[in-house]
Motif scaffolding. Sequence first.
Motif, short mmCIF file in Angstrom:
data_model
loop_
_atom_site.label_atom_id
_atom_site.label_comp_id
_atom_site.label_asym_id
_atom_site.label_seq_id
_atom_site.Cartn_x
_atom_site.Cartn_y
_atom_site.Cartn_z
N VAL A 46 -10.10 35.40 -11.81
CA VAL A 46 -8.75 35.85 -12.13
C VAL A 46 -7.81 35.23 -11.10
N SER A 47 -6.72 34.64 -11.57
CA SER A 47 -5.81 33.92 -10.67
C SER A 47 -5.02 34.90 -9.79
N PHE A 48 -4.72 34.46 -8.56
CA PHE A 48 -3.85 35.25 -7.68
C PHE A 48 -2.38 35.12 -8.09
N ARG A 89 -20.11 33.79 -21.63
CA ARG A 89 -18.71 33.76 -21.17
C ARG A 89 -18.68 33.17 -19.76
N SER A 90 -17.51 32.71 -19.34
CA SER A 90 -17.38 32.09 -18.01
C SER A 90 -16.15 32.57 -17.25
N GLU A 91 -15.43 33.57 -17.78
CA GLU A 91 -14.22 34.06 -17.11
C GLU A 91 -14.51 35.40 -16.44
N LEU A 92 -14.43 35.42 -15.11
CA LEU A 92 -14.67 36.63 -14.35
C LEU A 92 -13.46 37.57 -14.46
N THR A 93 -13.73 38.87 -14.35
CA THR A 93 -12.65 39.87 -14.46
C THR A 93 -12.14 40.30 -13.09
N HIS A 94 -12.55 39.61 -12.04
CA HIS A 94 -12.20 40.01 -10.67
C HIS A 94 -11.76 38.78 -9.89
N THR A 95 -11.20 39.02 -8.68
CA THR A 95 -10.79 37.91 -7.81
C THR A 95 -11.92 37.43 -6.92
N TYR A 96 -13.05 38.12 -6.96
CA TYR A 96 -14.25 37.68 -6.27
C TYR A 96 -15.46 38.10 -7.10
N CYS A 97 -16.62 37.62 -6.72
CA CYS A 97 -17.82 37.88 -7.52
C CYS A 97 -18.50 39.18 -7.10
N ASP A 98 -18.88 39.97 -8.07
CA ASP A 98 -19.72 41.14 -7.84
C ASP A 98 -20.57 41.37 -9.09
#
Length: 312
Positions: free
Chosen positions: A14-16, A169-178
């Motif tokens: 997710v972009s800042f 899918r390849s789009e994360l829902t966060h600004t970092y990985c968890d």
Amino acid sequence: MEVQYNTSSYLTFVSFNLSSESIIPTFLFATLSYFVILFCNLLLMLTIILNKCLHQPMYLILLNLPINDLIGSSAFFIQTIKQILVNSQTISYSACVIQAFCIHIYACGTMFILTAMAYDRYIAICLPLRYNVVMTSAHIMKLITWIWGSSLILMGVLFGLLLRLPRCRSELTHTYCDNPSLLSLVCANTAINNIYGLFTVALTQVGANGMVLFTYLRILAACFRSKHTDTKAKALQTCATHLLVFLLLECFGLFTIISYRLQSASPHLRRFMGMSTLIFPPTLNPIIYGLKTKEIRVQVIQFFRNKVGAVR
């Protein structure tokens, strides 16, 4: 309908949403924050390691806290600083898994370390005459082995279950990985992962909170029974600082965990609380446990005085 599996080795954050004018200030702020965390935690580690007078059970358990904080904060800040500097929202899948694993080790390890510290304070305050008998070097090593062994096993199984599943899918829902973000990329049955995830949360939360609640209730009871005002004040101060860190971590961590399971939860608030878990505890821990602890504070002040004297 046939599922199209994604075999891409890169994922998108997710972009800042930073403007061109705010990139440099944000980069400098993130870098400075990371250096403050590095400096404070390394200073606490070296103070304990280099001073034999601090090679006592309480400080040997405490030594694990800055090590654990550096694992979590480094996993977060190194990738975040790179993301801000190059203005890129992509990360390789393998790097994302490593970052997520380190962050979850940090979260799980913090709970276990603070629980072990509460146990140590309980023995010291409620059973002072048995402290040296119970908290032997062998017992301390067992506690430290249990802290890291339990964290590695619990998180190893968690990510082992994740890596067996295919992605579409390849789009994360966060600004970092968890783990929840990586699990959202999966297009297969995740029931086992969800059950095990809830099991680990329940185990760590019930176990850690139960132990901390039990120890601090016993400590408070012992303090109020004590006739020594100075002993009571010192014990209450120790408990207050420990509880402050523990409750801070609990508030940030529990909200982040629960928000993933609530569709109505604000994603922006979830991201803020998630990042706060990786920023504030690693910054506050060395200050609270270092500067607020007289023995460590004395050694740190003496170290800097010697350095200043050598320069002169």
